[in-house]
Design a protein around this motif. Sequence first.
Motif, PDB file in Angstrom:
ATOM      1  N   LEU A   1       0.915  -1.298  -0.122  1.00 10.34           N
ATOM      2  CA  LEU A   1      -0.090  -0.068  -0.007  1.00 10.34           C
ATOM      3  C   LEU A   1       0.922   1.414   0.062  1.00 10.34           C
ATOM      4  O   LEU A   1       0.538   2.332  -0.714  1.00 10.34           O
ATOM      5  CB  LEU A   1      -1.178   0.008   1.140  1.00 10.34           C
TER       6      LEU A   1
ATOM      7  N   PHE B   1      -2.909  -8.071  -5.453  1.00  7.31           N
ATOM      8  CA  PHE B   1      -4.166  -8.014  -4.478  1.00  7.31           C
ATOM      9  C   PHE B   1      -5.048  -8.846  -4.636  1.00  7.31           C
ATOM     10  O   PHE B   1      -5.587  -9.543  -3.794  1.00  7.31           O
ATOM     11  CB  PHE B   1      -4.223  -6.522  -3.682  1.00  7.31           C
ATOM     12  N   ALA B   2      -5.726  -8.354  -5.636  1.00 12.80           N
ATOM     13  CA  ALA B   2      -6.890  -9.265  -6.304  1.00 12.80           C
ATOM     14  C   ALA B   2      -6.650 -10.521  -6.303  1.00 12.80           C
ATOM     15  O   ALA B   2      -7.589 -11.453  -5.988  1.00 12.80           O
ATOM     16  CB  ALA B   2      -7.238  -8.264  -7.570  1.00 12.80           C
TER      17      ALA B   2
ATOM     18  N   LEU C   1       2.114   1.597  -3.472  1.00 13.99           N
ATOM     19  CA  LEU C   1       1.103   2.249  -4.496  1.00 13.99           C
ATOM     20  C   LEU C   1       1.129   3.884  -4.032  1.00 13.99           C
ATOM     21  O   LEU C   1       0.917   4.604  -5.070  1.00 13.99           O
ATOM     22  CB  LEU C   1      -0.109   1.598  -3.989  1.00 13.99           C
TER      23      LEU C   1
ATOM     24  N   PRO D   1       1.451   0.658 -10.570  1.00 18.77           N
ATOM     25  CA  PRO D   1      -0.168   0.525  -9.741  1.00 18.77           C
ATOM     26  C   PRO D   1      -0.759  -0.565  -9.977  1.00 18.77           C
ATOM     27  O   PRO D   1      -1.225  -1.164  -9.064  1.00 18.77           O
ATOM     28  CB  PRO D   1      -0.577   1.842 -10.056  1.00 18.77           C
ATOM     29  N   LEU D   2      -1.101  -0.711 -11.357  1.00 17.71           N
ATOM     30  CA  LEU D   2      -1.841  -1.827 -11.751  1.00 17.71           C
ATOM     31  C   LEU D   2      -1.349  -3.256 -11.233  1.00 17.71           C
ATOM     32  O   LEU D   2      -1.916  -4.050 -10.803  1.00 17.71           O
ATOM     33  CB  LEU D   2      -1.986  -1.907 -13.349  1.00 17.71           C
TER      34      LEU D   2
ATOM     35  N   ILE E   1       0.377  -4.061  -8.491  1.00 16.28           N
ATOM     36  CA  ILE E   1       0.125  -3.969  -7.098  1.00 16.28           C
ATOM     37  C   ILE E   1      -1.337  -4.321  -6.838  1.00 16.28           C
ATOM     38  O   ILE E   1      -1.756  -5.622  -6.075  1.00 16.28           O
ATOM     39  CB  ILE E   1       0.390  -2.708  -6.410  1.00 16.28           C
ATOM     40  N   LEU E   2      -2.219  -3.661  -7.653  1.00 13.20           N
ATOM     41  CA  LEU E   2      -3.746  -4.011  -7.421  1.00 13.20           C
ATOM     42  C   LEU E   2      -3.780  -5.446  -7.871  1.00 13.20           C
ATOM     43  O   LEU E   2      -4.801  -6.048  -7.525  1.00 13.20           O
ATOM     44  CB  LEU E   2      -4.437  -2.872  -8.203  1.00 13.20           C
ATOM     45  N   ILE E   3      -3.512  -5.839  -8.894  1.00 15.55           N
ATOM     46  CA  ILE E   3      -3.757  -7.222  -9.612  1.00 15.55           C
ATOM     47  C   ILE E   3      -3.449  -8.259  -8.743  1.00 15.55           C
ATOM     48  O   ILE E   3      -4.223  -9.300  -8.458  1.00 15.55           O
ATOM     49  CB  ILE E   3      -2.900  -7.406 -10.927  1.00 15.55           C
TER      50      ILE E   3
END
Length: 467
Positions: A412, A461-462, A415, A454-455, A457-459
Amino acid sequence: MAGDDVSIHGSWASRWVFILAATGSAVGLGSIWKFPYMTGVYGGGAFVVMFLLFIALLGVPVMVAETLIGRRARLSPANALKALAVHTGHGGKWSWAAFAGMVTALLILSFYSVVGGWSLDYILGVGAGNFQGIDGEKAGGYFAAMVDDPWRMILWHSAFMLLSAGVIARGVVAGLERSLRIMMPLLFVLLLILLGYSLTTGHFMDGVRFMFHLDPSRLMDGLLPAMGHAFFSLSVGIGSILIYGAYMPKQTSITGTVMAVALLDTFVSLLAGLALFPIVFAAGLNAGEGPGLMFVTLPLAFGNVAFGQLIGVVFFVLVAVAAWSSAISLLEPMVAYLVERTRFSRLWVTSALAFGCWFVGLGTVFSFNIWKEAKFFVTDGGAFQLYQWGAAGGLDLFGVIDFFTSRIMLPLGALTFVVFASWVMGRDAVRDELAMRNATLFAVTFFLMRYVAPLGILIVFAAQLFK
Ligand code: TRP
């Protein structure tokens, strides 16, 4: 503020000092202790490959972002984000995110100091000849006896914390340069000697295969751990690199410097793994042993080579120094912040924070002995329980702190910094601060910062949530 070449905290003498300090921060227990044991726990190649990928695609862009934010603002993380975001009207919110990062750093330091203490303990252990002619079982017993004894661990944890606070109290620039200039290259040489030993075990190729053979069925297990550890290893996500960037001279090239640090750090991790795993397999030890892996494996090398006692002492001194130069970078962001914001002296602020970290660190100490049975997040047989004494699965307190910091807060924080640089500060500011000669390279760097990191990191996590 922005554009100025002076910081209230002082500045490094040259680019070289920044490289030393940032490498000192990055190379530490993360590379030598944590990387090998995580590789063991998460199945070898699958973890290593993801780790390398995350370093290159996510870690390096975040590191560039942190450095440039720091150098532009020349302030501690929370104040840097606030100062730079002022024109968007969102300064307050951004600085809260950075503040959370600085608190995370203190949580990391709490357990980091305990493990740093283990290496201090081992300096004496090897020096006293305890490892001469040792076998796998005895090496395991030695480690178990150490972690079983809370007082012994508290003693070394306290010593390590005092050493770290001592440097910070005097200011980073003063103490660091002279020691790191000699110690870092020496650490490298000793890792090569260890590598030489593991070549003689007859199991070198087993180690290589374990580290680089990719078992696709294990890719998902290690995904979030590998990402968290990529950030941990590079010291990004909480402002360590940001605050060092704040002391960096204006003329220095950020991207080149960051690449050098990231390469060195990754190289040391791989070297540590290649040195350890052949010894693990030769002695029939368990690669998935966990946090004790390095402390059980290395005595075998030192106990069985010529001059092992001497080499072992030097090695653990160097590990302690590597850990110490990382620990100070965990303390520095909050210290710098409080020095900016309050009237308390550097000495006072450092002492108070170090005491707090020391106290929280007792939780990690006890996780290995009197609170060994205290388990959190237990999913035994499907029924979830937040806490259960004596459960078979779940995480001990150290596990909880490690999970929360490395797998949640660091990504986080990463990010936050990378989005802040590429979206809030924007392309022109980033271009100005990076001052790269090659326009294509700049475009690639900025693309990585703005979209890929950024993407990515989000991917991850998802993917972890829905797996
Ligand atoms: N990178 C260091 C190591 O590998 C530890 C460390 C120092 C760190 N500063 C950090 C980890 C900031 C995360 C964030 O040992």
